[in-house]
Design an enzyme around this catalytic site. Sequence first.
Site, PDB file in Angstrom:
ATOM      1  N   ASP A 183      50.397  46.195  52.363  1.00  0.00           N
ATOM      2  CA  ASP A 183      49.901  44.841  52.590  1.00  0.00           C
ATOM      3  C   ASP A 183      51.002  44.001  53.233  1.00  0.00           C
ATOM      4  O   ASP A 183      52.155  44.429  53.337  1.00  0.00           O
ATOM      5  CB  ASP A 183      49.351  44.214  51.316  1.00  0.00           C
ATOM      6  CG  ASP A 183      50.419  43.836  50.317  1.00  0.00           C
ATOM      7  OD1 ASP A 183      50.047  43.310  49.255  1.00  0.00           O
ATOM      8  OD2 ASP A 183      51.618  44.052  50.567  1.00  0.00           O
ATOM      9  N   GLU A 228      44.786  40.873  52.631  1.00  0.00           N
ATOM     10  CA  GLU A 228      45.835  41.384  53.517  1.00  0.00           C
ATOM     11  C   GLU A 228      46.263  42.794  53.146  1.00  0.00           C
ATOM     12  O   GLU A 228      47.301  43.279  53.596  1.00  0.00           O
ATOM     13  CB  GLU A 228      47.053  40.452  53.473  1.00  0.00           C
ATOM     14  CG  GLU A 228      47.841  40.454  52.185  1.00  0.00           C
ATOM     15  CD  GLU A 228      47.294  39.506  51.126  1.00  0.00           C
ATOM     16  OE1 GLU A 228      48.067  39.146  50.222  1.00  0.00           O
ATOM     17  OE2 GLU A 228      46.110  39.132  51.190  1.00  0.00           O
TER      18      GLU A 228
END
Length: 309
Positions: A183, A228
Amino acid sequence: MANSDFDSKDRTAILGFDQETINRELQKAKEQPACLILIKGTPQGHRYFITADEMVIGRDPAADISIPDGSISRKHARIKQSGGAVTIEDLGSSNGTSVNSKKLEPGNVVTLSKEDMIKLGNSIVKYLPAGELEIVFYGNLNQAANTDPMTKCFNKGYFLEAIEAEVKRAKALSTPISLMFFDLDHFKKVNDTYGHEGGDFVLKEFTNLVRGLGLIQKSDIFARYGGEEFCLMMPSKSAQEAGKIAETIRGKVQMHEFNYEGQRIPVTTSLGVAELKSDMETATDLIKASDKALYESKKSGRNRVTIAV
């Protein structure tokens, strides 16, 4: 048809495209081999292409056409193609094989015609010959259903279906499979500083960068897991091989210039890699191991790769 298993909506629909689009899709269709489309079952709409002279259909992960349905035998039926003709025969399955509601008797070989409906256990597939426009149409629908609209990566639902099947296949064939979770570091700060449009720009730029590195193979699954956080499933890759790919991605992201409205946004990524081990029973075990390795990367300072041991 008098059988409620088959619905008239499963038949070919008239596509409402403009002529230019139809011509383009027809050209694409010419390149498509014959296929079976899963009409009822999971994953619905999936296309199984007939690419060999002889293919076995079954629930066994090692089957040429593997359908994860407990009502289907491990080796349920056999597809053969020769001279443009495609045939099917039952292989002594527990729940039988039917073509257009007619059950196949042992040793009975049936030549398939366009849009024949084949029932295998509780699942139903539709046969389409090579070059049919509907093959492309189903592919477009399937892609839309399985794709994250912003990043154009696969979505979480598709990833979870894919890794479940691939882990079963890897265990059956004793082949490696690795999973990478990663991420973007401090992404909330990116949104707070540059707004959500800036955050969206970073997500799209990031996924385009990863795809453009040439590291993702045809059999890999690159998906947006949520927010994300992303994942990359790599069949046939060891943890060491996947770790090298992860380190390349980490370095390239750190060096890349994410320029948004004249400002460079500093972006780094943390990554965790895990390989399927003999004591892992399910895809969930592999996901947890990879996610734990990602957590270690973040806890250790971010912008780094951790390989699960």
